[in-house]
Design a protein around this motif. Sequence first.
Motif, PDB file in Angstrom:
ATOM      1  N   UNK A 113      25.569   4.568   9.586  1.00 24.43           N
ATOM      2  CA  UNK A 113      26.720   5.720   9.283  1.00 24.43           C
ATOM      3  C   UNK A 113      27.238   5.480   7.743  1.00 24.43           C
ATOM      4  N   UNK A 114      26.578   4.431   7.172  1.00 23.49           N
ATOM      5  CA  UNK A 114      26.868   4.082   5.531  1.00 23.49           C
ATOM      6  C   UNK A 114      26.185   5.324   4.758  1.00 23.49           C
ATOM      7  N   UNK A 115      27.028   5.773   3.615  1.00 20.30           N
ATOM      8  CA  UNK A 115      26.591   6.746   2.817  1.00 20.30           C
ATOM      9  C   UNK A 115      25.185   6.695   2.483  1.00 20.30           C
ATOM     10  N   UNK A 116      24.612   5.602   2.267  1.00 20.18           N
ATOM     11  CA  UNK A 116      23.347   5.265   1.961  1.00 20.18           C
ATOM     12  C   UNK A 116      22.174   5.394   2.972  1.00 20.18           C
ATOM     13  N   UNK A 117      22.649   4.782   4.035  1.00 20.04           N
ATOM     14  CA  UNK A 117      21.939   5.068   5.265  1.00 20.04           C
ATOM     15  C   UNK A 117      21.727   6.670   5.691  1.00 20.04           C
ATOM     16  N   UNK A 118      22.733   7.262   5.473  1.00 22.81           N
ATOM     17  CA  UNK A 118      22.661   8.742   5.719  1.00 22.81           C
ATOM     18  C   UNK A 118      21.769   9.450   4.737  1.00 22.81           C
ATOM     19  N   UNK A 119      21.921   9.128   3.399  1.00 20.68           N
ATOM     20  CA  UNK A 119      21.056   9.760   2.434  1.00 20.68           C
ATOM     21  C   UNK A 119      19.474   9.381   2.920  1.00 20.68           C
ATOM     22  N   UNK A 120      19.164   8.476   3.569  1.00 16.74           N
ATOM     23  CA  UNK A 120      17.619   7.951   3.704  1.00 16.74           C
ATOM     24  C   UNK A 120      17.447   8.835   4.912  1.00 16.74           C
ATOM     25  N   UNK A 121      18.415   9.050   5.950  1.00 20.27           N
ATOM     26  CA  UNK A 121      18.140  10.167   7.060  1.00 20.27           C
ATOM     27  C   UNK A 121      17.962  11.441   6.701  1.00 20.27           C
ATOM     28  N   UNK A 122      18.561  11.753   5.508  1.00 17.66           N
ATOM     29  CA  UNK A 122      18.567  13.315   5.202  1.00 17.66           C
ATOM     30  C   UNK A 122      17.191  13.539   4.570  1.00 17.66           C
ATOM     31  N   UNK A 123      16.669  12.482   3.667  1.00 16.65           N
ATOM     32  CA  UNK A 123      15.553  12.640   3.025  1.00 16.65           C
ATOM     33  C   UNK A 123      14.135  12.761   4.152  1.00 16.65           C
ATOM     34  N   UNK A 124      14.566  11.954   5.330  1.00 19.54           N
ATOM     35  CA  UNK A 124      13.475  11.952   6.329  1.00 19.54           C
ATOM     36  C   UNK A 124      13.625  13.657   6.939  1.00 19.54           C
ATOM     37  N   UNK A 125      14.722  13.951   7.198  1.00 15.25           N
ATOM     38  CA  UNK A 125      15.014  15.392   7.810  1.00 15.25           C
ATOM     39  C   UNK A 125      14.169  16.302   6.865  1.00 15.25           C
ATOM     40  N   UNK A 126      14.152  16.306   5.724  1.00 13.29           N
ATOM     41  CA  UNK A 126      13.586  17.390   4.666  1.00 13.29           C
ATOM     42  C   UNK A 126      11.966  17.018   4.858  1.00 13.29           C
ATOM     43  N   UNK A 127      11.701  15.937   4.703  1.00 14.69           N
ATOM     44  CA  UNK A 127      10.387  15.953   4.793  1.00 14.69           C
ATOM     45  C   UNK A 127       9.912  16.102   6.186  1.00 14.69           C
ATOM     46  N   UNK A 128      10.336  15.629   7.252  1.00 18.55           N
ATOM     47  CA  UNK A 128       9.928  15.894   8.701  1.00 18.55           C
ATOM     48  C   UNK A 128       9.703  17.503   8.862  1.00 18.55           C
ATOM     49  N   UNK A 129      10.624  18.170   8.155  1.00 18.50           N
ATOM     50  CA  UNK A 129      10.650  19.675   8.596  1.00 18.50           C
ATOM     51  C   UNK A 129       9.389  20.542   8.007  1.00 18.50           C
ATOM     52  N   UNK A 130       8.566  19.696   6.981  1.00 23.14           N
ATOM     53  CA  UNK A 130       7.526  20.288   6.463  1.00 23.14           C
ATOM     54  C   UNK A 130       6.206  20.139   7.284  1.00 23.14           C
ATOM     55  N   UNK A 131       6.277  19.784   8.685  1.00 21.01           N
ATOM     56  CA  UNK A 131       5.439  20.030   9.561  1.00 21.01           C
ATOM     57  C   UNK A 131       5.779  20.248  11.038  1.00 21.01           C
ATOM     58  N   UNK A 132       5.044  20.049  11.835  1.00 20.23           N
ATOM     59  CA  UNK A 132       5.371  20.250  13.375  1.00 20.23           C
ATOM     60  C   UNK A 132       5.506  19.216  14.227  1.00 20.23           C
ATOM     61  N   UNK A 133       5.838  17.971  13.590  1.00 20.43           N
ATOM     62  CA  UNK A 133       6.159  16.602  14.522  1.00 20.43           C
ATOM     63  C   UNK A 133       7.152  17.010  15.200  1.00 20.43           C
ATOM     64  N   UNK A 134       6.929  16.413  16.541  1.00 17.46           N
ATOM     65  CA  UNK A 134       8.020  16.512  17.606  1.00 17.46           C
ATOM     66  C   UNK A 134       9.335  15.800  17.279  1.00 17.46           C
ATOM     67  N   UNK A 135      10.367  16.426  17.633  1.00 17.60           N
ATOM     68  CA  UNK A 135      11.841  15.730  17.320  1.00 17.60           C
ATOM     69  C   UNK A 135      12.201  14.657  18.174  1.00 17.60           C
ATOM     70  N   UNK A 136      11.600  14.762  19.621  1.00 17.56           N
ATOM     71  CA  UNK A 136      11.870  13.954  20.583  1.00 17.56           C
ATOM     72  C   UNK A 136      11.012  13.037  20.739  1.00 17.56           C
ATOM     73  N   UNK A 137       9.805  12.682  19.964  1.00 17.92           N
ATOM     74  CA  UNK A 137       8.743  11.692  20.347  1.00 17.92           C
ATOM     75  C   UNK A 137       8.414  10.778  18.998  1.00 17.92           C
TER      76      UNK A 137
END
Length: 388
Positions: free
Chosen positions: A189-213
């Motif tokens: 929940x630190x700002x730095x870790x949240x930025x890492x998750x945000x990048x992951x979210x943006x990258x992951x959205x450019x494909x059809x990988x399952x969100x729950x696996x």
Amino acid sequence: MTVWLMQGSASQDFLRRFTEDFERGHDDLRLDIRIQQWTGIGPKVQAALSASSDAGPDVIEVGNTQVAQYVEGGRLTNLTLESMRDWGMQDWLPGLAEPGLDNSAQFGIPWYAASRVVIYRKDLFEKAGITSPPGTRAEWLADTEKLDSGGNQGIYLAGQDWYTLSGFIWDEGGDLAKQSTNTWKGTLDTPAALRGMDFYRRLQALGNGPADADEEHPPQAGVFAGGKVAQIVAVPGVVQAIVQKNPALKDELGFFPVPGKTAGRPGTVFTGGSDFVVPRNTDDRDAAVAVVAALTGAKWDTDLARTMNYVPNKTTLAPAVAGEEAVAAMAAGAAHGRATPSTPQWAAVEADNPIKEYMTKVLDGADPRTAARQASRRITEQLAPGLG
């Protein structure tokens, strides 16, 4: 000298050559190398560390992230002096060296490493007008967006690939957990870790990988082999499974390091691999140290890396594998690699992994800060001694 090595770490030819060379240089020593299976190795090592001196191994290969659980109880030999004086510890890969360190004492000595890289389709890159692999995260996003068209996925990134997420968090200056005095606390929940998750979210959205696996459900090698995916993040060894399923891709696959935030510095990646430890109950410390010194020294560590397509244990040895595209890409990332938090309780986190659940929540639209706080609290609970 009884040496335990893990199945698949070294070829029989390498072990034969090493044994002959070592015994020629040490007339009074003979090596008894015994190959162990990864399955069930934890309890077997723990038992060996508690055995009488004449019953157990003198040198043991262990996974880099396993060292912490074996340090407990003072059953490993402190090798700090040799590390500082003779073994060039300043050049060790951090992802191997840091897990072997406990309270400023070096117990695990780096042997070899492997890390994730980007495996990509050269033909799809060319078709999209991309002439060279991206050098920064921003370029990676832009290129992946171009590739995500015409029925192709720009990247296949499973929603719960937490090892890849870890690298993005570390790149931002964050951590999965941090230690304060003797207490570990989840820090998603630190700002730095949240930025890492945000990048992951943006990258992951450019494909059809399952969100729950995760990347093994289904195995991403099979998805990539289907012919409609431009990139995956994986260890290079995955290519064998890809080509087996789709031989037509054999000459179309390339590799590049996971890009970092700035040009010229690859992204931080999770580094897996092996360290050597010497049990305190060995009856010949000096001889055990001599075995470790030989196996991890430049001559044989370089030989192993070339033989097995590993990353050598030192950044200064990376040129030895520069001719192999996949291994060179791994080495570039491993130079900045990290490992999971160095605590015996981390196994409890992986057994019931709140990071995966957190990732799925965010990818499904939940508030990242709220989900991160929940996951961090759970990690803190799991890392409490005796409670994880």
